[in-house]
Write an enzyme that holds these catalytic residues in place. Structure first.
Site, PDB file in Angstrom:
ATOM      1  N   LEU A  89       0.806  -1.214   0.000  1.00  0.00           N
ATOM      2  CA  LEU A  89       0.000   0.000   0.000  1.00  0.00           C
ATOM      3  C   LEU A  89       0.844   1.270   0.000  1.00  0.00           C
ATOM      4  CD1 LEU A  89      -2.908  -0.974   2.435  1.00  0.00           C
ATOM      5  CD2 LEU A  89      -2.887  -0.995  -0.070  1.00  0.00           C
ATOM      6  N   HIS A 154      -5.678  -4.744  22.713  1.00  0.00           N
ATOM      7  CA  HIS A 154      -6.169  -6.072  22.351  1.00  0.00           C
ATOM      8  C   HIS A 154      -7.458  -6.346  23.121  1.00  0.00           C
ATOM      9  CE1 HIS A 154      -3.207  -7.660  19.624  1.00  0.00           C
ATOM     10  NE2 HIS A 154      -2.214  -7.267  20.406  1.00  0.00           N
ATOM     11  N   ASP A 184     -13.260  -8.571  20.385  1.00  0.00           N
ATOM     12  CA  ASP A 184     -12.926  -8.617  18.962  1.00  0.00           C
ATOM     13  C   ASP A 184     -14.127  -9.002  18.101  1.00  0.00           C
ATOM     14  OD1 ASP A 184     -10.349  -7.916  19.501  1.00  0.00           O
ATOM     15  OD2 ASP A 184      -9.466  -9.869  19.061  1.00  0.00           O
TER      16      ASP A 184
END
Length: 395
Positions: A89, A154, A184
Protein backbone atom coordinates in the site's frame (compact mmCIF):
# COMPACT_ATOMS: atom_id res chain seq x y z
CA UNK A 1 -34.02 -27.11 -22.28
CA UNK A 2 -34.91 -23.57 -21.20
CA UNK A 3 -36.79 -22.77 -18.00
CA UNK A 4 -40.19 -21.15 -18.05
CA UNK A 5 -40.30 -17.59 -16.61
CA UNK A 6 -42.06 -18.87 -13.49
CA UNK A 7 -39.52 -21.64 -12.87
CA UNK A 8 -36.64 -19.24 -13.57
CA UNK A 9 -38.05 -16.76 -11.04
CA UNK A 10 -38.44 -19.52 -8.44
CA UNK A 11 -34.84 -20.63 -9.06
CA UNK A 12 -33.60 -17.07 -8.63
CA UNK A 13 -35.56 -16.72 -5.37
CA UNK A 14 -34.15 -20.03 -4.10
CA UNK A 15 -30.58 -18.94 -4.92
CA UNK A 16 -31.22 -15.59 -3.25
CA UNK A 17 -32.45 -17.22 -0.07
CA UNK A 18 -29.35 -19.39 0.10
CA UNK A 19 -26.92 -16.55 -0.68
CA UNK A 20 -28.82 -13.33 0.13
CA UNK A 21 -25.77 -11.07 -0.32
CA UNK A 22 -24.83 -12.42 -3.74
CA UNK A 23 -23.55 -9.56 -5.89
CA UNK A 24 -22.37 -7.45 -2.94
CA UNK A 25 -18.65 -6.76 -3.33
CA UNK A 26 -16.36 -6.12 -0.35
CA UNK A 27 -12.74 -4.98 -0.18
CA UNK A 28 -11.22 -6.30 3.05
CA UNK A 29 -8.00 -4.56 4.10
CA UNK A 30 -8.00 -6.08 7.60
CA UNK A 31 -5.94 -8.82 9.28
CA UNK A 32 -6.02 -10.99 12.42
CA UNK A 33 -9.58 -11.43 13.75
CA UNK A 34 -12.21 -8.63 13.91
CA UNK A 35 -12.22 -7.59 10.25
CA UNK A 36 -11.65 -11.05 8.74
CA UNK A 37 -14.40 -12.53 10.94
CA UNK A 38 -16.78 -9.79 9.80
CA UNK A 39 -16.01 -10.34 6.13
CA UNK A 40 -16.27 -14.12 6.63
CA UNK A 41 -19.85 -13.64 7.83
CA UNK A 42 -20.57 -11.58 4.71
CA UNK A 43 -18.91 -14.24 2.53
CA UNK A 44 -21.00 -16.98 4.15
CA UNK A 45 -24.06 -14.97 3.09
CA UNK A 46 -22.89 -14.83 -0.51
CA UNK A 47 -20.91 -11.57 -0.76
CA UNK A 48 -17.77 -11.45 -2.92
CA UNK A 49 -14.79 -10.67 -0.66
CA UNK A 50 -11.39 -9.53 -1.93
CA UNK A 51 -8.62 -9.50 0.68
CA UNK A 52 -6.07 -6.77 0.01
CA UNK A 53 -3.01 -7.81 2.01
CA UNK A 54 0.74 -7.49 2.23
CA UNK A 55 2.96 -10.27 0.94
CA UNK A 56 5.90 -9.07 3.04
CA UNK A 57 3.97 -8.62 6.33
CA UNK A 58 1.87 -11.75 6.57
CA UNK A 59 -1.33 -11.95 8.56
CA UNK A 60 -0.16 -13.60 11.80
CA UNK A 61 -3.18 -15.91 11.82
CA UNK A 62 -1.91 -17.53 8.64
CA UNK A 63 1.09 -18.98 10.49
CA UNK A 64 -0.70 -20.32 13.56
CA UNK A 65 -0.60 -24.09 14.21
CA UNK A 66 -1.86 -26.48 13.10
CA UNK A 67 -1.14 -25.99 9.42
CA UNK A 68 -3.24 -27.46 6.62
CA UNK A 69 -1.73 -27.23 3.13
CA UNK A 70 0.59 -24.44 4.28
CA UNK A 71 -2.00 -22.26 6.04
CA UNK A 72 -3.45 -22.45 9.53
CA UNK A 73 -6.77 -24.07 10.26
CA UNK A 74 -7.91 -20.78 11.80
CA UNK A 75 -6.95 -18.84 8.68
CA UNK A 76 -8.81 -21.36 6.54
CA UNK A 77 -11.93 -20.74 8.60
CA UNK A 78 -11.73 -16.94 8.78
CA UNK A 79 -10.95 -16.48 5.10
CA UNK A 80 -12.93 -19.20 3.39
CA UNK A 81 -14.46 -18.26 0.08
CA UNK A 82 -12.44 -15.06 -0.31
CA UNK A 83 -9.98 -13.92 -2.96
CA UNK A 84 -6.59 -12.33 -2.29
CA UNK A 85 -4.73 -9.46 -3.92
CA UNK A 86 -1.27 -8.78 -2.47
CA UNK A 87 -0.45 -5.06 -2.56
CA UNK A 88 2.24 -2.89 -1.02
CA UNK A 89 0.00 0.00 0.00
CA UNK A 90 3.03 2.32 0.23
CA UNK A 91 3.80 1.78 -3.46
CA UNK A 92 2.86 4.80 -5.62
CA UNK A 93 0.64 2.66 -7.86
CA UNK A 94 -1.32 1.16 -4.95
CA UNK A 95 -3.62 4.17 -4.56
CA UNK A 96 -4.54 3.94 -8.23
CA UNK A 97 -5.30 0.21 -7.98
CA UNK A 98 -7.43 0.62 -4.84
CA UNK A 99 -9.26 3.56 -6.40
CA UNK A 100 -10.04 1.48 -9.48
CA UNK A 101 -11.32 -1.34 -7.29
CA UNK A 102 -13.43 1.05 -5.22
CA UNK A 103 -15.16 2.09 -8.42
CA UNK A 104 -16.51 -1.47 -8.66
CA UNK A 105 -16.92 -2.41 -4.99
CA UNK A 106 -19.73 -1.60 -2.55
CA UNK A 107 -17.93 -1.84 0.78
CA UNK A 108 -14.45 -1.36 2.21
CA UNK A 109 -13.42 -2.77 5.61
CA UNK A 110 -10.17 -1.61 7.23
CA UNK A 111 -8.59 -2.15 10.63
CA UNK A 112 -5.60 0.21 10.70
CA UNK A 113 -5.05 2.74 13.47
CA UNK A 114 -6.78 6.09 12.90
CA UNK A 115 -4.95 8.23 10.36
CA UNK A 116 -3.08 5.43 8.59
CA UNK A 117 -5.48 5.19 5.65
CA UNK A 118 -5.41 8.99 5.25
CA UNK A 119 -1.60 8.94 5.08
CA UNK A 120 -1.86 6.29 2.38
CA UNK A 121 -4.35 8.40 0.43
CA UNK A 122 -7.08 5.80 0.99
CA UNK A 123 -9.33 7.51 3.54
CA UNK A 124 -13.09 7.72 3.16
CA UNK A 125 -13.20 11.35 2.03
CA UNK A 126 -10.77 10.56 -0.79
CA UNK A 127 -12.38 7.32 -1.92
CA UNK A 128 -15.95 8.64 -1.78
CA UNK A 129 -14.94 10.98 -4.61
CA UNK A 130 -14.36 7.85 -6.69
CA UNK A 131 -17.54 6.09 -5.54
CA UNK A 132 -20.15 8.18 -3.65
CA UNK A 133 -22.02 4.96 -2.84
CA UNK A 134 -19.05 3.43 -1.02
CA UNK A 135 -19.73 2.10 2.49
CA UNK A 136 -16.47 2.46 4.39
CA UNK A 137 -16.14 0.61 7.72
CA UNK A 138 -13.24 1.21 10.10
CA UNK A 139 -12.83 -1.24 12.99
CA UNK A 140 -10.47 -0.04 15.72
CA UNK A 141 -9.91 -0.57 19.42
CA UNK A 142 -11.03 2.84 20.64
CA UNK A 143 -12.62 4.50 17.62
CA UNK A 144 -11.60 7.45 15.45
CA UNK A 145 -12.00 10.10 18.17
CA UNK A 146 -11.16 10.57 21.84
CA UNK A 147 -7.86 10.57 23.75
CA UNK A 148 -7.32 6.84 23.17
CA UNK A 149 -7.83 6.91 19.38
CA UNK A 150 -4.14 6.23 18.65
CA UNK A 151 -3.58 3.76 21.49
CA UNK A 152 -2.68 0.13 20.81
CA UNK A 153 -4.90 -2.52 22.37
CA UNK A 154 -6.17 -6.07 22.35
CA UNK A 155 -9.33 -7.86 23.42
CA UNK A 156 -8.22 -8.08 27.05
CA UNK A 157 -7.64 -4.31 27.17
CA UNK A 158 -11.12 -3.47 25.86
CA UNK A 159 -12.67 -5.81 28.41
CA UNK A 160 -10.65 -4.10 31.12
CA UNK A 161 -11.27 -0.48 30.16
CA UNK A 162 -15.00 -0.98 29.59
CA UNK A 163 -15.52 -2.40 33.08
CA UNK A 164 -16.44 -5.86 31.83
CA UNK A 165 -13.40 -7.53 33.40
CA UNK A 166 -14.17 -5.97 36.79
CA UNK A 167 -17.04 -8.36 37.41
CA UNK A 168 -15.56 -11.50 35.86
CA UNK A 169 -13.87 -14.34 37.73
CA UNK A 170 -13.79 -15.02 41.47
CA UNK A 171 -13.48 -12.60 44.36
CA UNK A 172 -10.42 -14.39 45.67
CA UNK A 173 -8.62 -14.47 42.32
CA UNK A 174 -9.87 -11.53 40.28
CA UNK A 175 -10.53 -11.50 36.54
CA UNK A 176 -9.21 -14.35 34.41
CA UNK A 177 -8.40 -14.36 30.67
CA UNK A 178 -11.37 -15.82 28.82
CA UNK A 179 -9.77 -17.55 25.85
CA UNK A 180 -12.68 -16.25 23.79
CA UNK A 181 -12.36 -12.92 21.97
CA UNK A 182 -15.56 -11.26 23.13
CA UNK A 183 -14.43 -7.71 22.34
CA UNK A 184 -12.93 -8.62 18.96
CA UNK A 185 -15.91 -10.58 17.68
CA UNK A 186 -19.04 -9.73 19.69
CA UNK A 187 -18.02 -6.06 20.02
CA UNK A 188 -16.10 -5.71 16.75
CA UNK A 189 -17.07 -8.08 13.95
CA UNK A 190 -20.77 -8.34 14.74
CA UNK A 191 -21.57 -4.62 15.09
CA UNK A 192 -19.50 -4.02 11.94
CA UNK A 193 -21.65 -6.46 9.96
CA UNK A 194 -24.88 -5.07 11.44
CA UNK A 195 -23.84 -1.51 10.58
CA UNK A 196 -22.67 -2.45 7.08
CA UNK A 197 -25.93 -4.20 6.22
CA UNK A 198 -27.96 -1.32 7.69
CA UNK A 199 -25.93 1.04 5.49
CA UNK A 200 -26.61 -1.13 2.44
CA UNK A 201 -30.36 -0.88 3.13
CA UNK A 202 -30.11 2.86 3.72
CA UNK A 203 -28.21 3.32 0.48
CA UNK A 204 -31.11 1.83 -1.46
CA UNK A 205 -33.21 4.90 -0.68
CA UNK A 206 -30.54 7.60 -0.32
CA UNK A 207 -28.25 6.48 -3.12
CA UNK A 208 -25.28 7.41 -0.94
CA UNK A 209 -22.69 5.49 1.00
CA UNK A 210 -21.41 6.37 4.46
CA UNK A 211 -18.56 6.09 6.92
CA UNK A 212 -18.82 3.65 9.87
CA UNK A 213 -16.66 4.11 12.97
CA UNK A 214 -16.70 0.81 14.93
CA UNK A 215 -14.98 0.92 18.32
CA UNK A 216 -14.48 -2.40 20.08
CA UNK A 217 -14.18 -0.66 23.44
CA UNK A 218 -17.47 1.21 22.88
CA UNK A 219 -19.28 -1.96 21.93
CA UNK A 220 -17.83 -3.91 24.86
CA UNK A 221 -19.26 -1.27 27.17
CA UNK A 222 -22.59 -1.55 25.34
CA UNK A 223 -22.64 -5.35 25.67
CA UNK A 224 -23.13 -5.05 29.43
CA UNK A 225 -26.84 -4.54 28.99
CA UNK A 226 -27.97 -5.69 32.44
CA UNK A 227 -25.16 -4.30 34.60
CA UNK A 228 -24.16 -0.88 33.23
CA UNK A 229 -27.64 0.73 33.20
CA UNK A 230 -28.10 -0.29 36.84
CA UNK A 231 -24.72 1.13 37.87
CA UNK A 232 -25.44 4.37 36.01
CA UNK A 233 -28.71 4.86 37.83
CA UNK A 234 -27.92 4.47 41.50
CA UNK A 235 -26.99 0.81 41.64
CA UNK A 236 -23.69 -0.56 42.83
CA UNK A 237 -20.83 -1.33 40.51
CA UNK A 238 -20.97 -5.04 39.65
CA UNK A 239 -18.19 -7.13 41.16
CA UNK A 240 -17.07 -10.77 40.91
CA UNK A 241 -19.56 -13.16 42.49
CA UNK A 242 -21.77 -10.15 43.20
CA UNK A 243 -24.90 -10.86 41.16
CA UNK A 244 -27.04 -13.72 39.93
CA UNK A 245 -25.13 -14.06 36.64
CA UNK A 246 -21.52 -14.10 37.85
CA UNK A 247 -21.41 -16.55 40.72
CA UNK A 248 -23.39 -15.02 43.59
CA UNK A 249 -26.09 -17.65 43.26
CA UNK A 250 -26.88 -21.05 41.84
CA UNK A 251 -26.02 -19.94 38.29
CA UNK A 252 -22.45 -21.26 38.20
CA UNK A 253 -20.03 -24.09 37.41
CA UNK A 254 -19.62 -27.01 39.83
CA UNK A 255 -16.70 -29.42 40.15
CA UNK A 256 -17.37 -33.16 39.86
CA UNK A 257 -15.44 -36.06 41.36
CA UNK A 258 -13.25 -36.47 38.27
CA UNK A 259 -12.21 -32.79 38.25
CA UNK A 260 -14.61 -31.95 35.47
CA UNK A 261 -17.31 -29.29 35.67
CA UNK A 262 -21.04 -29.05 35.15
CA UNK A 263 -23.00 -25.85 34.48
CA UNK A 264 -26.18 -25.01 36.37
CA UNK A 265 -28.47 -22.31 34.99
CA UNK A 266 -31.56 -23.18 37.01
CA UNK A 267 -32.63 -19.59 37.71
CA UNK A 268 -36.40 -19.92 37.29
CA UNK A 269 -38.38 -21.44 40.21
CA UNK A 270 -39.62 -24.44 38.21
CA UNK A 271 -36.08 -25.37 37.12
CA UNK A 272 -34.67 -24.90 40.60
CA UNK A 273 -37.42 -27.05 42.11
CA UNK A 274 -36.75 -29.91 39.69
CA UNK A 275 -33.00 -29.62 40.28
CA UNK A 276 -33.47 -29.77 44.05
CA UNK A 277 -35.63 -32.88 43.69
CA UNK A 278 -33.11 -34.55 41.39
CA UNK A 279 -30.26 -33.76 43.80
CA UNK A 280 -32.29 -34.76 46.88
CA UNK A 281 -32.04 -31.29 48.43
CA UNK A 282 -34.83 -29.96 50.65
CA UNK A 283 -35.58 -26.53 49.18
CA UNK A 284 -39.11 -25.78 50.35
CA UNK A 285 -39.26 -23.07 51.56
CA UNK A 286 -36.39 -21.92 49.29
CA UNK A 287 -32.98 -21.93 50.90
CA UNK A 288 -30.75 -18.88 50.89
CA UNK A 289 -28.76 -18.82 47.63
CA UNK A 290 -25.35 -19.43 49.17
CA UNK A 291 -26.65 -22.31 51.24
CA UNK A 292 -28.34 -23.94 48.27
CA UNK A 293 -25.20 -23.48 46.20
CA UNK A 294 -23.01 -25.07 48.90
CA UNK A 295 -25.30 -28.10 49.06
CA UNK A 296 -25.15 -28.45 45.26
CA UNK A 297 -21.36 -28.46 45.27
CA UNK A 298 -21.30 -31.04 48.06
CA UNK A 299 -23.52 -33.29 45.96
CA UNK A 300 -21.71 -32.83 42.64
CA UNK A 301 -18.24 -33.52 44.07
CA UNK A 302 -19.12 -37.11 45.01
CA UNK A 303 -19.73 -38.43 41.49
CA UNK A 304 -18.05 -38.06 38.11
CA UNK A 305 -19.37 -35.97 35.23
CA UNK A 306 -20.68 -38.85 33.12
CA UNK A 307 -22.65 -40.17 36.06
CA UNK A 308 -24.34 -36.81 36.56
CA UNK A 309 -25.03 -36.46 32.86
CA UNK A 310 -26.76 -39.82 32.81
CA UNK A 311 -28.93 -38.86 35.76
CA UNK A 312 -29.79 -35.31 34.73
CA UNK A 313 -29.77 -35.34 30.93
CA UNK A 314 -33.45 -36.13 30.53
CA UNK A 315 -34.58 -33.47 32.99
CA UNK A 316 -35.61 -30.00 31.78
CA UNK A 317 -33.57 -28.03 34.33
CA UNK A 318 -30.91 -26.00 32.43
CA UNK A 319 -27.98 -28.19 33.50
CA UNK A 320 -25.27 -29.15 30.98
CA UNK A 321 -21.71 -30.56 31.16
CA UNK A 322 -18.70 -28.34 30.50
CA UNK A 323 -17.32 -29.98 27.36
CA UNK A 324 -13.94 -29.61 25.74
CA UNK A 325 -13.95 -28.19 22.23
CA UNK A 326 -13.30 -31.67 20.80
CA UNK A 327 -16.20 -33.08 22.81
CA UNK A 328 -18.47 -30.27 21.67
CA UNK A 329 -17.60 -31.04 18.03
CA UNK A 330 -18.83 -34.61 18.58
CA UNK A 331 -21.98 -33.64 20.45
CA UNK A 332 -25.21 -34.86 18.77
CA UNK A 333 -26.74 -31.37 18.90
CA UNK A 334 -23.96 -29.75 16.89
CA UNK A 335 -23.74 -32.72 14.53
CA UNK A 336 -27.48 -32.49 13.88
CA UNK A 337 -27.10 -28.77 13.22
CA UNK A 338 -24.23 -29.46 10.77
CA UNK A 339 -21.91 -27.16 12.69
CA UNK A 340 -18.90 -29.36 11.94
CA UNK A 341 -18.17 -29.83 8.24
CA UNK A 342 -15.53 -32.08 6.67
CA UNK A 343 -14.13 -30.83 3.38
CA UNK A 344 -12.95 -33.07 0.53
CA UNK A 345 -9.32 -32.68 1.65
CA UNK A 346 -10.19 -34.00 5.12
CA UNK A 347 -10.10 -30.61 6.83
CA UNK A 348 -12.75 -30.28 9.53
CA UNK A 349 -14.17 -26.81 9.79
CA UNK A 350 -16.95 -24.91 11.51
CA UNK A 351 -20.15 -24.52 9.55
CA UNK A 352 -22.02 -21.24 9.26
CA UNK A 353 -24.29 -20.42 12.21
CA UNK A 354 -26.20 -17.63 10.44
CA UNK A 355 -29.49 -19.44 9.91
CA UNK A 356 -29.56 -19.57 6.13
CA UNK A 357 -29.21 -22.86 4.27
CA UNK A 358 -25.54 -23.79 4.44
CA UNK A 359 -23.46 -23.74 1.28
CA UNK A 360 -20.37 -25.88 0.56
CA UNK A 361 -17.31 -24.67 2.47
CA UNK A 362 -14.84 -23.00 0.12
CA UNK A 363 -11.10 -22.76 0.60
CA UNK A 364 -9.14 -19.72 1.79
CA UNK A 365 -6.85 -18.02 -0.74
CA UNK A 366 -3.07 -18.02 -0.79
CA UNK A 367 -1.59 -14.58 -0.30
CA UNK A 368 -2.00 -12.77 -3.63
CA UNK A 369 -3.49 -15.83 -5.32
CA UNK A 370 -5.87 -13.81 -7.51
CA UNK A 371 -3.52 -10.85 -8.11
CA UNK A 372 -3.01 -11.36 -11.84
CA UNK A 373 -6.69 -12.14 -12.43
CA UNK A 374 -7.80 -8.99 -10.58
CA UNK A 375 -5.29 -6.77 -12.36
CA UNK A 376 -6.34 -8.07 -15.77
CA UNK A 377 -9.97 -7.35 -14.87
CA UNK A 378 -8.90 -3.78 -14.08
CA UNK A 379 -7.45 -3.46 -17.58
CA UNK A 380 -3.74 -4.01 -16.95
CA UNK A 381 -1.84 -5.94 -19.60
CA UNK A 382 0.42 -8.90 -18.72
CA UNK A 383 3.44 -6.75 -19.49
CA UNK A 384 2.25 -3.95 -17.22
CA UNK A 385 1.54 -6.45 -14.45
CA UNK A 386 5.05 -7.89 -14.71
CA UNK A 387 6.59 -4.41 -14.60
CA UNK A 388 4.57 -3.54 -11.50
CA UNK A 389 5.56 -6.87 -9.94
CA UNK A 390 9.24 -6.07 -10.48
CA UNK A 391 8.73 -2.61 -8.95
CA UNK A 392 7.43 -4.15 -5.73
CA UNK A 393 3.68 -3.36 -5.99
CA UNK A 394 2.73 -6.89 -4.98
CA UNK A 395 5.20 -7.18 -2.08
Amino acid sequence: MSLSPVKFFRLQVEIGLKTPLKGLKVLDLSTLLPGPYASMLLADLGADILRVESASRHDLVRGMPPQIDGQSAAFGYLNRGKQSLALNLKHPEAVKVISELVGEYDILIEQFRPGVMARLGLDYETLRQVNPQLIYCSITGYGQTGPYRDRAGHDINYLALSGAASHMGRKSQGPAPMGLQVADVAAGSHPAVISILAAVIGRQSSGEGCYLDISMADNTLALQALMVPAALNGGKDPEPEGNFLNGAGVYDYYRTADDRYISVGSLEPQFRQRLAQAMNIQDNPPLEERQFKTLLQQKFIHRDLNSWCEQLAALDICVEPVLTVSEAAQHPQFIARQMIVTRDNGERQLGSALGFERQPIRSAPRCGEQAEQIMIQLGYSPGEIETLRESGLFD
